[in-house]
Design a protein around this motif. Structure first.
Motif, mmCIF file in Angstrom:
data_model
loop_
_atom_site.group_PDB
_atom_site.id
_atom_site.type_symbol
_atom_site.label_atom_id
_atom_site.label_comp_id
_atom_site.label_asym_id
_atom_site.label_seq_id
_atom_site.Cartn_x
_atom_site.Cartn_y
_atom_site.Cartn_z
ATOM 1 N N CYS A 88 8.942 8.996 9.335
ATOM 2 C CA CYS A 88 8.418 8.593 10.637
ATOM 3 C C CYS A 88 7.603 9.754 11.200
ATOM 4 N N LYS A 98 11.157 12.036 11.878
ATOM 5 C CA LYS A 98 12.406 11.772 11.165
ATOM 6 C C LYS A 98 12.095 11.482 9.702
ATOM 7 N N PHE A 100 14.228 9.320 6.703
ATOM 8 C CA PHE A 100 15.390 8.475 6.475
ATOM 9 C C PHE A 100 15.685 8.396 4.974
ATOM 10 N N TRP A 131 17.788 1.647 10.170
ATOM 11 C CA TRP A 131 18.184 2.905 10.800
ATOM 12 C C TRP A 131 17.870 2.862 12.290
ATOM 13 N N ALA A 136 18.745 8.461 13.699
ATOM 14 C CA ALA A 136 18.597 8.383 12.238
ATOM 15 C C ALA A 136 19.879 7.946 11.544
#
Length: 455
Positions: A88, A98, A100, A131, A136
């Motif tokens: 992200c 983020k 994931f 998520w 997260a």
């Protein structure tokens, strides 16, 4: 009585072509409002739909980006990597917000949920994970199929249609809290799965789903199928179209791209099929911008821009990257007006910009604005959210959390419950007994209410 059927007759378009060189072949193009994101190899290009220029290029390591999506506010970008992770990115700074993990196999599709606060993704092994964006944490994980997940299409804020390469279309409720360790249970008793709403098997392997109004257009094999939102088949295209790679809508017509380099259009009843453009190579992906431009990503490292007016043809001479001179800042208030969020006042936005998080919460004038400030602080990080929570007075805490229990919007449930829990943990030692009892009572009532909602 013979009732004639009215149909929208396809007309051949005249395009003016503009080609922009990119470094690698384009895998996917996503366009929303004034922004278009182009996934080309290991790079993500930001394309401006008005100036028809590639503004920025973001390098994302050595892994190929299979898919990208833009959040509805065009502030965040999510990308699916070949190696299996989901990234992200913040558009304005091009920094990673983020990453994931959990898919392991190659990630094939990744999208923001309609509320923008979660990310859902699938991989080549049939695994689906949801998520929570701020934390997260995994909220939903299931092995939906033994085959590749090819596309995800949202019906509303809680349900989505999933296409898998084993010829299944599945409607699921991804808001059911579920983390499944293995796929055996789902395969043996699909009717007992709490997340499963409906599942059908079709004659061909579905690869794309496009939602227009309340209809689902599914690319399956060499055909396009039209379903309602309950997966009831309405009609099927009669013309065989080899290798459809993308499906878009323009002026009540569907436009499909093929690996034979063609753009074909037909009406919403999948009739009046017509070729409107022929490219020199395979079209991997294409998108139609809000101002009607066609963006084609081919097997060549070239972005093809098709415009319908002569005045846009002069844009072919523009440079790929331009150095834009920034105007001198006219004081902090002018700058804050650009940064202000639609759900916050200028004063709260200014406090957030100055990193005065307790003051931002304190100056919020009503419940909706307080929620908006907390949401922005949670995006900035856990530490910023904690600072904002500490800045709330005792009277405001009681008033705020009582309103939480009485009634709140669905998209804020998780945020408010996290804030309530964290508030009690942070201020337990310094809080008066009356306030503490009120908050614990609100928390218990809220948990009971959420359990009823889930049931």
């Amino acid at each position: 009585l013979s009732i004639p059927q009215t149909s929208h007759k396809a007309t051949r378009k005249t395009f003016y072509k503009n080609e922009i060189q990119v470094n690698q072949p384009i895998q996917h193009i996503c366009s929303k409002e004034k922004l278009t994101i182009i996934s080309a190899g290991t790079q993500i290009h930001e394309f401006d739909n008005e100036s028809l220029e590639i503004k920025q290029k973001m390098n994302r390591g050595k892994s190929v980006m299979n898919f990208s999506d833009i959040r509805k506010d065009t502030e965040l970008i999510v990308s699916a990597e070949e190696q299996g992770s989901i990234i992200c990115t913040i558009k304005s700074t091009h920094s990673m917000l983020k990453r994931f993990y959990g898919l392991r196999a190659s990630a094939t599709v990744a999208k923001f949920t309609p509320d923008g606060y979660s990310v859902i993704a699938g991989n080549a092994a049939g695994k689906l994970i949801l998520w929570d964006l701020p934390t997260a944490t995994t909220q939903f994980a299931v092995n939906l199929s033994a085959d590749k997940i090819t596309d995800i299409c949202f019906l509303d804020t809680e349900s989505a249609v999933i296409a898998t390469l084993d010829s299944y279309l599945t409607i699921i409720n991804f808001r059911v809290p579920l983390i499944e360790k293995g796929a055996s249970e789902a395969k043996e008793k699909p009717a007992m799965c709490s997340y499963l709403i409906k599942q059908i098997k079709i004659d061909h392997k579905p690869t794309l789903i496009y939602l227009y109004q309340s209809f689902l257009f599914v690319v399956a094999g060499d055909f396009v199928l039209k379903f309602d939102n309950q997966l009831n088949l309405l009609c099927k295209s009669q013309q065989i179209i080899k290798g459809i790679t993308s499906l878009q809508q323009a002026q009540n017509l569907l436009v499909a791209s093929g690996n034979d380099g063609t753009l074909r259009q037909f009406d919403m009843n999948l009739q009046n099929h017509q070729i409107i453009y022929q490219a020199n190579s395979q079209i991997n992906s294409f998108a139609i911008t809000e101002n009607g431009h066609y963006l084609l990503g081919t097997s060549q490292p070239v972005l093809t821009v098709l415009t319908t007016s002569k005045q846009d043809k002069k844009l072919t001479e523009r440079q790929i990257f331009t150095k834009k001179q920034l105007e001198p800042r006219q004081g902090i208030d002018t700058f804050i007006q650009i940064q202000v969020k639609p759900h916050l006042t200028q004063q709260c936005s200014k406090m957030i910009f100055k990193a005065n998080y307790p003051q931002a919460v304190e100056q919020s004038t009503n419940f909706e604005e307080t929620v908006g400030v907390l949401r922005e602080l949670e995006y900035l990080g856990q530490r910023q959210l904690e600072q904002g929570l500490i800045g709330m007075s005792d009277d405001r805490k009681i008033e705020f959390y009582k309103q939480v229990v009485v009634g709140m919007e669905t998209e804020y449930r998780g945020l408010l419950l996290r804030c309530l829990t964290r508030q009690i943990e942070l201020t337990q030692g310094a809080m008066s007994g009356i306030v503490m009892q009120e908050l614990i009572k609100c928390r218990q009532e809220m948990k009971k209410w959420l359990e009823i909602i889930q049931e």
